[in-house]
Scaffold this active site. Sequence first.
Site, mmCIF file in Angstrom:
data_model
loop_
_atom_site.group_PDB
_atom_site.id
_atom_site.type_symbol
_atom_site.label_atom_id
_atom_site.label_comp_id
_atom_site.label_asym_id
_atom_site.label_seq_id
_atom_site.Cartn_x
_atom_site.Cartn_y
_atom_site.Cartn_z
ATOM 1 N N HIS A 103 -14.185 -58.216 59.104
ATOM 2 C CA HIS A 103 -14.906 -57.022 58.987
ATOM 3 C C HIS A 103 -16.088 -56.932 59.752
ATOM 4 C CE1 HIS A 103 -17.369 -60.099 56.694
ATOM 5 N NE2 HIS A 103 -18.385 -58.880 56.657
ATOM 6 N N ASP A 140 -16.360 -70.646 57.932
ATOM 7 C CA ASP A 140 -16.386 -69.579 57.227
ATOM 8 C C ASP A 140 -16.918 -68.353 58.170
ATOM 9 O OD1 ASP A 140 -16.508 -67.963 54.969
ATOM 10 O OD2 ASP A 140 -18.737 -68.128 55.003
ATOM 11 N N LYS A 192 -26.373 -70.255 54.644
ATOM 12 C CA LYS A 192 -26.589 -69.674 53.301
ATOM 13 C C LYS A 192 -28.027 -70.371 52.986
ATOM 14 C CE LYS A 192 -22.241 -68.468 52.463
ATOM 15 N NZ LYS A 192 -22.111 -66.820 52.308
ATOM 16 N N HIS A 214 -16.840 -64.301 62.602
ATOM 17 C CA HIS A 214 -17.540 -63.224 62.905
ATOM 18 C C HIS A 214 -18.652 -63.516 64.127
ATOM 19 C CE1 HIS A 214 -16.044 -62.185 59.214
ATOM 20 N NE2 HIS A 214 -17.038 -62.844 58.351
HETATM 21 C C1 BG6 Z 1 -17.405 -63.507 54.926
HETATM 22 C C2 BG6 Z 1 -17.821 -64.929 54.539
HETATM 23 O O1 BG6 Z 1 -16.376 -63.523 55.783
HETATM 24 O O2 BG6 Z 1 -18.712 -62.657 55.405
HETATM 25 C C3 BG6 Z 1 -19.055 -64.836 53.575
HETATM 26 O O3 BG6 Z 1 -16.704 -65.611 53.885
HETATM 27 C C4 BG6 Z 1 -20.246 -64.206 54.138
HETATM 28 O O4 BG6 Z 1 -19.297 -66.337 53.131
HETATM 29 C C5 BG6 Z 1 -19.797 -62.998 54.714
HETATM 30 O O5 BG6 Z 1 -21.280 -63.982 53.191
HETATM 31 C C6 BG6 Z 1 -20.891 -62.086 55.494
HETATM 32 O O6 BG6 Z 1 -20.480 -60.696 55.503
HETATM 33 P P1 BG6 Z 1 -21.522 -59.869 55.915
HETATM 34 O O7 BG6 Z 1 -21.159 -58.647 56.036
HETATM 35 O O8 BG6 Z 1 -22.589 -59.719 54.560
HETATM 36 O O9 BG6 Z 1 -22.543 -60.183 57.030
#
Ligand code: BG6
Length: 533
Positions: free
Chosen positions: A194, A251, A357, A256
């Site tokens: 995402h 994770d 976190k 990301h």
């Molecule tokens: C997700 C993780 O893929 O991305 C989560 O599993 C995390 O742990 C999240 O909180 C963070 O996404 P964003 O868009 O809030 O930065």
Amino acid sequence: MSLLQTDFADAAPAPACVMVIFGAGGDLTSRKLIPALFHLCAAHLLPDSFAMLGLDRLDLDDARFRERIASDIARHVGPAFDAAVWERLEQRLHYMQIDMLAGADYEHLCQRLTRIDADRATEGNYLFYLAIPPSLFGRVTEHLGTIGLLHQTEDDWRRVIIEKPFGRDAESAAQLNRELHRNLDESQIYRIDHYLGKETVQNIMVFRFANGFIEPLWNRHHIDHVQITVAESVGVEHRGAYYEEAGALRDMIPNHLLVLLGFLAMEPPNSFEAEAMRGEVNKVLDAIQPLTPEQVLTNAVRGQYGAGVMPTGERVQAYRTSSGVAANSQTETFAALKLTMDNWRWAGVPFYLRTGKRLTAQYTEVAIQFKRAPTIMFKNTDVGELNPDMLLLRIQPNEGIQMSFSAKLPGPTMRLGQVNMDFCYEDYFGNKPATGYETLIYDCMKGDATLYKHADTVEKGWEIVQSVLDVWSALPPRDFPNYAAGTWGPAAAGQLTRNDGRSWRRIETPTAHGGLRGGNASGGRGGGCTPCG
Ligand code: BG6
């Protein structure tokens, strides 16, 4: 007219299709997927010949499924909610109860899709969205393949969207790809990360490649180092059981954070076509030097939060007391890495990555620190060492780009201060209603995989972190919990940059009016960033 409509003013509606959502009773469907369809519908990007078929175990019919979605669609869409748009969308939503593991149910699915095709003129084009646990991806695609629903002809298409986690290490990621490839061609698989749906992430490419002044500076001759921070003030919320198995590294980093790194470090692709873009990102991943086991000990840091007080004053409990988490858990909630690349553009430029976190702030940014200018010109002045210039890409929140550089302080003597030039998305483009899934779903309907991950990219991401996973599992941590909630992570994370004579950029707590104040990396004087809005 909403901003989304303005932005997409020239875009044509997607081709006729049925979007089939496995896991339609779940959170992702109601919080993200249906609101994204709502925004696409508002922007007239859903074709007239569109239908959504939700699948799940719940015993519902079309009417009850629509009622269920209707009960909280306005809340999930927010201020952009428009009853007339909902009315248009609602009548295209259908539902069917299914046991995803029962072959016989797929025959019913086939029959139902044939009826929808006839009623809605959807032309046999199916987009299967698997909003289900990854452990089911293989079996569901096997059933879809066996019944013939993944078979495309010249006249219709079949595509499957899946979302992370794509495995839990290099071996399981490769295994998952093999399972998917048994029934699907790679070109039919759309793997969502995402982060690729975020406007600010996509804008990294535009900023770099649509502006002539940036590219000549974007290399080891001018850049000292890069910091990528994805900080979260939230804890693991209701996902303790998942997180306990994953941890911060799995994770966030191979997916990301490497998406951000890929866009920052890639060579200019020949076009925005999927193949060109993904090829360049893969070359970056190939150039990253995997850490040797010895390097893991110095270039990788892990942490777990204990109880603490957030900057808002909220007292929070230790990770080990979260639901679904073992009382003696060894899972890391913080990870930091120093990575380097062996290529002509980036040799010798460290990329420091950190994520965690329950950190001080909810904040994602990329800080690019340029090399210092020579000081010779200032040798007979009060100016000591010059501050390095820094470019900050604020991914979220307060989305924007900031350049901080030295300026002469007004007065008779030569003294310098650090000042900022700041661009805020909101000032130019307003606050756009979107879930981040709109572009991704629309692109998949059009068959554009540019913002989706190729099998190779996923596997290369895991290969980069594999040695860290191996060393960390062989040497369980002895000092967990090693940082208090509400802080910037374990002391060793600071050491990671200090070993190189550098320091993490200070990102401070939200100010009263919602902005953020921060400071320059490397302990520069001044350097607060101008809050947005
Ligand atoms: C997700 C993780 O893929 O991305 C989560 O599993 C995390 O742990 C999240 O909180 C963070 O996404 P964003 O868009 O809030 O930065």
